[in-house]
Every structure is written in C-alpha cells, then in structure tokens.
Scaffold this motif. Structure first.
Motif, PDB file in Angstrom:
ATOM      1  N   GLU A   1      -8.388   2.522 -10.689  1.00  0.00           N
ATOM      2  CA  GLU A   1      -9.429   2.222  -9.712  1.00  0.00           C
ATOM      3  C   GLU A   1     -10.720   1.836 -10.442  1.00  0.00           C
ATOM      4  O   GLU A   1     -11.380   0.864 -10.092  1.00  0.00           O
TER       5      GLU A   1
ATOM      6  N   HIS B   1      -8.349   3.963  -0.586  1.00  0.00           N
ATOM      7  CA  HIS B   1      -8.853   4.102   0.777  1.00  0.00           C
ATOM      8  C   HIS B   1      -8.706   5.542   1.212  1.00  0.00           C
ATOM      9  O   HIS B   1      -7.593   6.045   1.359  1.00  0.00           O
TER      10      HIS B   1
ATOM     11  N   THR C   1       0.821  -1.202   0.000  1.00  0.00           N
ATOM     12  CA  THR C   1       0.000   0.000   0.000  1.00  0.00           C
ATOM     13  C   THR C   1       0.863   1.263   0.000  1.00  0.00           C
ATOM     14  O   THR C   1       1.878   1.326   0.674  1.00  0.00           O
TER      15      THR C   1
ATOM     16  N   TYR D   1      -3.465   3.770  -1.642  1.00  0.00           N
ATOM     17  CA  TYR D   1      -3.809   2.933  -2.793  1.00  0.00           C
ATOM     18  C   TYR D   1      -3.136   1.579  -2.641  1.00  0.00           C
ATOM     19  O   TYR D   1      -2.016   1.487  -2.158  1.00  0.00           O
TER      20      TYR D   1
ATOM     21  N   LEU E   1      -7.376  -0.422  -5.381  1.00  0.00           N
ATOM     22  CA  LEU E   1      -8.357   0.015  -4.388  1.00  0.00           C
ATOM     23  C   LEU E   1      -7.904   1.328  -3.771  1.00  0.00           C
ATOM     24  O   LEU E   1      -6.716   1.530  -3.517  1.00  0.00           O
TER      25      LEU E   1
ATOM     26  N   GLY F   1     -10.812  -1.496 -11.589  1.00  0.00           N
ATOM     27  CA  GLY F   1     -10.878  -2.501 -10.530  1.00  0.00           C
ATOM     28  C   GLY F   1      -9.565  -3.158 -10.150  1.00  0.00           C
ATOM     29  O   GLY F   1      -9.557  -4.102  -9.361  1.00  0.00           O
TER      30      GLY F   1
ATOM     31  N   SER G   1      -5.869  -4.408  -5.852  1.00  0.00           N
ATOM     32  CA  SER G   1      -7.037  -5.204  -5.475  1.00  0.00           C
ATOM     33  C   SER G   1      -6.657  -6.676  -5.608  1.00  0.00           C
ATOM     34  O   SER G   1      -5.636  -7.024  -6.209  1.00  0.00           O
ATOM     35  N   GLU G   2      -7.495  -7.514  -5.069  1.00  0.00           N
ATOM     36  CA  GLU G   2      -7.228  -8.957  -5.174  1.00  0.00           C
ATOM     37  C   GLU G   2      -7.105  -9.317  -6.646  1.00  0.00           C
ATOM     38  O   GLU G   2      -6.221 -10.069  -7.067  1.00  0.00           O
ATOM     39  N   TYR G   3      -7.949  -8.713  -7.398  1.00  0.00           N
ATOM     40  CA  TYR G   3      -8.031  -8.920  -8.836  1.00  0.00           C
ATOM     41  C   TYR G   3      -6.765  -8.374  -9.525  1.00  0.00           C
ATOM     42  O   TYR G   3      -6.172  -9.003 -10.408  1.00  0.00           O
TER      43      TYR G   3
END
Lengths: 130, 130
Positions: free
Chosen positions: B61, B69, B35, B80, B67, B64, B83-85
DNA sequence: CTGCATCCCCGATGATACTG
DNA sequence: CAGTATCATCGGGGATGCAG
C-alpha cells in the motif's frame, strides 16, 4: 527439503525461486549485456560478496538460465552467459528496469539512481549516519 | 537506513524492493483476480502468517501498488485491490505464472503443482521426512 | 582468478497474545 | 475480522581463509 522435491501451488512461486532473491535479477540483468567473467560480474554488482555471487551463479546454472564456460587454464578463466532459455527473461528484466525507474519518479519525484562512484561513497555515508 | 533514503544503481533493484521477497508477488497475483478481503488473501496464501500478510500489504500500500478500503464497521471489513498503477504489473505476474509452469516442465518433466488439499497434506509429509 | 568450507551474526519470519 | 506488539528462532549471507 530437497529443492527438487519442492512443490508449488502457482507458477509465480516457481519463477520467484529462479530469479527472485536479493541478487539474481541483478546478475541476470548484467548478463543481458553479454557474456561476463566472474570478477567482471562482481565489479558490476557492488556489495555482493564473493561467496554470494558464486552461490547465486551456481543456482542460476542449475536452473538452466545461465551457462558456465570454464576455459580450463591457469590462472582460471570462467565466463557466464544467459542460456537460450534464460533469454526469455530479458523482456521481464527490461521491464523491471524501466518500471523501477518510473516508480522512483512517481514516489519521490527523482530517479534516486547513482553513478558508480557516488554509490560507493554513499555506502560509507550511510554507515556514518547509523 | 530509511527506505525513503535508499539509493539504487539500476531500476531492477527498485522493482525487486516493491514486488520481490517471499510473499509480495504471490499476494499481488491473487489480487489480479479482483478485490480481496484480508482473510480471503490469507486463505489463498497457505503458510503465510497473519503478521506477514499484514506487513506485506502495508508495504504494498505504501508503495502505491495496492489500495486499501476500510469499511469502518464492526466487525471490521477491509478490502484490498490493485491500484491503477499496480495494474501495470499484471503482465509480469502473468508471465511469472506461465514461465514458472513451463520451467517445471523443462526441468522436471511435470508441473509439480498441487491442489489446495494436496498441498496442506504435503507440508505434513515433508516435516515427517526430516 | 575462481571455487569451497567454516564460523558467526543479525534480521526476517513465525507463534502467540492482546486490542478495537 | 483486522491490526499491532512482543519474543524466540532459524537460516541467509558476510568475513575469512585455504585450495587448485
């Protein structure tokens, strides 16, 4: 700045210079399927201009990922193929293809991929819509 | 043409839209390390403008892969992360890094990678040379 | 068929300034 | 610190024409 003088901070940047941009990965992907002639690649890559295809192939050749075979004859016949070195990229190109399709599924719920004929028509339709 | 309407012929094109371009892969690569805050990414990516970083992060973002926050506080703090993806891309990003370095070796015989300090100086030197 | 040069336009990018 | 808006610019890339 001469490209040969260009400096980088991380390897990622270098790779992007070689296979990035609007067309290079697409061209390389078509070459995964085997040796192709200039016009063959042009047909396989709708919307690319003659100029850009020539330019991108030249850069790919210069970077050593593509080999150019000039059958010195009239009319001209030139073939392009992945170099042994360029074949290291096949895995990535396959992944791009797979991941890209999966991405469309996840984001839009359909593949949004078109057949050759559809695509050409679609280009027209989109111009209309402007 | 709305991006959500854009059509593609092969998955490769899709992936290029998501991680291609001048900055996205570099940004993503930094996020592989964990992050990061906005200004942290800006420092890690010399020469990127504030505007471009914001714009590219927004697109990442939206696609996808990243992510965002937002710790709603003053002064602002936004982080930032992949993502899992987006983490499916780590393999490719690592390969890019490895392949890029190897490419420099093969083509130029040295890595041509610079330390942070060198790099900034070099930018100046290259302007002089023009 | 393939390659190269020229002209030209538009969009991506950078600089700057302002907001919360 | 993070984000947005505006404006100016620069170069990528398309169209076209010519050459071998």
């Amino acid at each position: 700045m001469e490209k040969s003088q260009k400096k980088y901070r991380i390897g990622v940047e270098v790779t992007l210079d070689v296979i990035g941009g609007k067309w290079k990965s697409i061209i390389l992907y078509h070459l995964v399927g085997g040796t192709k002639r200039f016009n063959e690649l042009k047909r396989l890559t709708p919307n690319i201009s003659h100029k850009m295809l020539a330019q991108q192939l030249k850069e790919l050749e210069h970077d050593g990922v593509v080999l150019r075979h000039d059958y010195v004859e009239v009319p001209p016949k030139v073939e392009y193929e992945l170099s042994e070195y360029g074949q290291e990229l096949i895995g990535v190109l396959d992944f791009f293809c797979y991941w890209g399709e999966a991405h469309l599924d996840r984001v839009y719920g359909d593949k949004r991929l078109m057949l050759e004929g559809e695509f050409l028509d679609d280009q027209e339709a989109q111009k209309e819509a402007d």
